[in-house]
Design a protein around this motif. Structure first.
Motif, mmCIF file in Angstrom:
data_model
loop_
_atom_site.group_PDB
_atom_site.id
_atom_site.type_symbol
_atom_site.label_atom_id
_atom_site.label_comp_id
_atom_site.label_asym_id
_atom_site.label_seq_id
_atom_site.Cartn_x
_atom_site.Cartn_y
_atom_site.Cartn_z
ATOM 1 N N ALA A 119 76.157 89.910 89.601
ATOM 2 C CA ALA A 119 74.946 88.767 89.584
ATOM 3 C C ALA A 119 74.363 89.061 87.597
ATOM 4 O O ALA A 119 74.445 88.694 87.132
ATOM 5 C CB ALA A 119 73.966 88.747 90.108
ATOM 6 N N ASP A 120 74.196 90.754 87.677
ATOM 7 C CA ASP A 120 74.121 90.747 86.499
ATOM 8 C C ASP A 120 74.458 91.088 85.370
ATOM 9 O O ASP A 120 74.518 91.242 84.105
ATOM 10 C CB ASP A 120 73.585 92.520 86.947
ATOM 11 C CG ASP A 120 71.867 91.959 87.755
ATOM 12 O OD1 ASP A 120 71.495 91.511 87.381
ATOM 13 O OD2 ASP A 120 72.134 93.367 88.067
ATOM 14 N N HIS A 121 75.795 90.686 86.064
ATOM 15 C CA HIS A 121 77.073 90.914 84.451
ATOM 16 C C HIS A 121 77.462 89.158 84.605
ATOM 17 O O HIS A 121 77.141 88.232 84.280
ATOM 18 C CB HIS A 121 78.627 91.659 84.873
ATOM 19 C CG HIS A 121 77.938 93.161 85.440
ATOM 20 N ND1 HIS A 121 78.292 94.051 84.547
ATOM 21 C CD2 HIS A 121 77.682 93.643 86.894
ATOM 22 C CE1 HIS A 121 77.372 95.473 85.334
ATOM 23 N NE2 HIS A 121 77.824 95.278 86.405
ATOM 24 N N ASP A 122 78.096 89.581 82.670
ATOM 25 C CA ASP A 122 78.602 88.479 82.594
ATOM 26 C C ASP A 122 79.912 87.943 83.372
ATOM 27 O O ASP A 122 80.050 87.764 83.642
ATOM 28 C CB ASP A 122 78.985 88.055 80.934
ATOM 29 C CG ASP A 122 80.247 89.060 80.644
ATOM 30 O OD1 ASP A 122 81.308 89.139 81.708
ATOM 31 O OD2 ASP A 122 80.312 89.951 79.799
ATOM 32 N N GLU A 166 90.703 90.928 78.161
ATOM 33 C CA GLU A 166 89.312 90.572 78.172
ATOM 34 C C GLU A 166 87.683 91.248 78.251
ATOM 35 O O GLU A 166 87.333 91.783 77.326
ATOM 36 C CB GLU A 166 88.880 89.280 78.444
ATOM 37 C CG GLU A 166 89.298 88.303 77.921
ATOM 38 C CD GLU A 166 89.172 86.443 78.077
ATOM 39 O OE1 GLU A 166 87.733 86.731 78.624
ATOM 40 O OE2 GLU A 166 90.054 86.362 78.559
ATOM 41 N N THR A 167 88.217 92.187 79.272
ATOM 42 C CA THR A 167 86.877 93.217 79.651
ATOM 43 C C THR A 167 86.647 94.232 79.138
ATOM 44 O O THR A 167 85.810 95.212 78.657
ATOM 45 C CB THR A 167 86.541 93.015 81.280
ATOM 46 O OG1 THR A 167 87.934 93.304 82.266
ATOM 47 C CG2 THR A 167 85.871 91.552 81.805
ATOM 48 N N GLU A 168 88.343 94.553 79.071
ATOM 49 C CA GLU A 168 88.482 96.061 78.286
ATOM 50 C C GLU A 168 87.647 96.013 77.027
ATOM 51 O O GLU A 168 87.114 97.760 77.055
ATOM 52 C CB GLU A 168 89.957 96.027 77.800
ATOM 53 C CG GLU A 168 90.816 96.859 79.669
ATOM 54 C CD GLU A 168 90.252 97.498 80.398
ATOM 55 O OE1 GLU A 168 89.460 98.618 79.729
ATOM 56 O OE2 GLU A 168 89.936 97.882 81.877
ATOM 57 N N GLU A 169 87.892 94.969 76.035
ATOM 58 C CA GLU A 169 86.914 95.037 74.988
ATOM 59 C C GLU A 169 85.268 94.913 74.737
ATOM 60 O O GLU A 169 84.597 95.606 74.835
ATOM 61 C CB GLU A 169 87.167 93.717 74.221
ATOM 62 C CG GLU A 169 88.306 93.863 73.914
ATOM 63 C CD GLU A 169 88.679 92.422 73.133
ATOM 64 O OE1 GLU A 169 87.875 91.323 72.658
ATOM 65 O OE2 GLU A 169 89.634 91.388 73.002
ATOM 66 N N THR A 170 84.583 94.473 76.741
ATOM 67 C CA THR A 170 83.563 94.697 76.251
ATOM 68 C C THR A 170 83.515 96.316 77.010
ATOM 69 O O THR A 170 82.431 97.132 77.002
ATOM 70 C CB THR A 170 83.196 93.911 77.556
ATOM 71 O OG1 THR A 170 83.392 92.168 77.502
ATOM 72 C CG2 THR A 170 81.447 93.987 78.436
#
Length: 186
Positions: A119-122, A166-170
């Motif tokens: 829940a704490d993530h985008d 997409e999340t690898e960028e994050t």
């Protein structure tokens, strides 16, 4: 609700199961227990952080409750906790993780902790987790040939690849400690 205490809604038509899960969780969370779909929707409000939801219930099924949660645009993390083996129908269902009964205490507690960390993530990280969970559950239950023949499964794999990119960028933007904490929490 006490300040800072997370709220978990347990929904199962078997009262002893619902109460048992509630007892397991009561040391760390405020727990609400519902023994039917309509009661669950009555107890669902903006304070609910996580929902443990049975699929097969008389009256409103867990699938119907899940759809209503999504329609209300409520934002709890949801784990299906059910005796129904996952099939390709789970691909389009808006839950975060899927547990097949019987469920042990530690597994349930770990799942709630995982949901609350999620829940704490985008949205992209949460979607990546949901898609990866569905893929893993299907791979546990389906033969490789069934998976290979499923267009829905192929689309799921494709979506997971997109989300990983997409999340690898994050992840690349995180420092090592933040990344390590995120992985541990998930």
């Amino acid at each position: 609700m006490s300040d800072g205490e997370r709220v978990v809604l347990v929904v199962d038509d078997e009262e002893s199961v619902a109460e048992g899960y509630g007892l397991w969780l009561s040391d760390g969370y405020e727990v609400r227990v519902a023994t039917g779909g309509a009661e669950a929707l009555d107890l669902l409000d903006d304070d609910v952080d996580a929902v443990l939801l049975d699929r097969r219930m008389p009256g409103l099924s867990g699938d119907e409750v899940l759809a209503e949660i999504a329609e209300r645009e409520a934002d709890p993390r949801v784990a299906m906790v059910t005796a129904v083996d996952p099939d390709f129908d789970i691909i389009d269902m808006p839950f975060d993780t899927y547990l097949t009964k019987p469920v042990e205490r530690e597994q349930l507690l770990d799942t709630v902790d995982q949901l609350l960390a999620l829940a704490d993530h985008d949205d992209t990280v949460r979607e990546r987790f949901r898609v990866a969970e569905k893929k893993a559950r299907l791979e546990q239950r389906k033969a490789p040939g069934e998976l290979a023949d499923s267009d829905a499964y192929a689309a799921l794999e494709s979506r997971l690849a997109e989300l990983e990119s997409e999340t690898e960028e994050t992840v690349g933007e995180m420092d090592h400690d933040t990344f390590a904490k995120t992985v541990r929490n998930l």
